[in-house]
Design a protein around this motif. Structure first.
Motif, PDB file in Angstrom:
ATOM      1  N   LEU A  39       0.863  -1.186   0.000  1.00 62.34           N
ATOM      2  CA  LEU A  39       0.000   0.000   0.000  1.00 62.34           C
ATOM      3  C   LEU A  39       0.892   1.227   0.000  1.00 62.34           C
ATOM      4  O   LEU A  39       1.925   1.249   0.673  1.00 62.34           O
ATOM      5  CB  LEU A  39      -0.904   0.025   1.232  1.00 62.34           C
ATOM      6  CG  LEU A  39      -2.022  -1.008   1.304  1.00 62.34           C
ATOM      7  CD1 LEU A  39      -2.776  -0.877   2.617  1.00 62.34           C
ATOM      8  CD2 LEU A  39      -2.984  -0.841   0.141  1.00 62.34           C
ATOM      9  N   GLU A  43      -2.491   5.646   0.144  1.00 60.26           N
ATOM     10  CA  GLU A  43      -3.552   4.660   0.342  1.00 60.26           C
ATOM     11  C   GLU A  43      -3.785   4.376   1.832  1.00 60.26           C
ATOM     12  O   GLU A  43      -4.927   4.251   2.273  1.00 60.26           O
ATOM     13  CB  GLU A  43      -3.212   3.360  -0.387  1.00 60.26           C
ATOM     14  CG  GLU A  43      -3.316   3.482  -1.893  1.00 60.26           C
ATOM     15  CD  GLU A  43      -2.756   2.281  -2.625  1.00 60.26           C
ATOM     16  OE1 GLU A  43      -3.366   1.901  -3.647  1.00 60.26           O
ATOM     17  OE2 GLU A  43      -1.719   1.716  -2.198  1.00 60.26           O
ATOM     18  N   GLU A  46      -5.625   7.353   3.289  1.00 60.74           N
ATOM     19  CA  GLU A  46      -7.035   7.362   2.884  1.00 60.74           C
ATOM     20  C   GLU A  46      -7.834   6.317   3.669  1.00 60.74           C
ATOM     21  O   GLU A  46      -8.974   6.554   4.044  1.00 60.74           O
ATOM     22  CB  GLU A  46      -7.155   7.113   1.385  1.00 60.74           C
ATOM     23  CG  GLU A  46      -6.702   8.296   0.553  1.00 60.74           C
ATOM     24  CD  GLU A  46      -6.609   7.992  -0.933  1.00 60.74           C
ATOM     25  OE1 GLU A  46      -7.008   6.883  -1.363  1.00 60.74           O
ATOM     26  OE2 GLU A  46      -6.109   8.869  -1.675  1.00 60.74           O
TER      27      GLU A  46
END
Length: 77
Positions: A39, A43, A46
């Motif tokens: 990731l 990401e 988020e």
């Protein structure tokens, strides 16, 4: 621990004393596993909006600091 790791906290009452991010129930180990699973920083941020980019950087710094004093011995095959 240095000021450079001021977001990493260790409290025996939180997550069984594992290093966490700013006292939240998000461990350094969990953050590292997220990053190791490919990731991106964006990401992760988020998916966990309570985290900040500096939290992730300090988690990586903490991991580097934690393993820098370990000596691993390998025997030749």
């Amino acid at each position: 621990m240095t000021r450079d790791l001021d977001r990493i906290t260790i409290n025996p009452q939180v997550c069984l004393g594992q290093p966490t991010i700013r006292g939240m129930r998000i461990t350094v180990g969990f953050v590292l596993k997220l990053l190791a699973s490919h990731l991106s920083i964006q990401e992760v941020l988020e998916a966990y909006p309570e985290l900040e980019e500096e939290d992730l950087r300090q988690a990586l710094n903490y991991a580097a600091w934690a393993v820098s004093d370990r000596i691993v011995s390998f025997t030749s095959a």
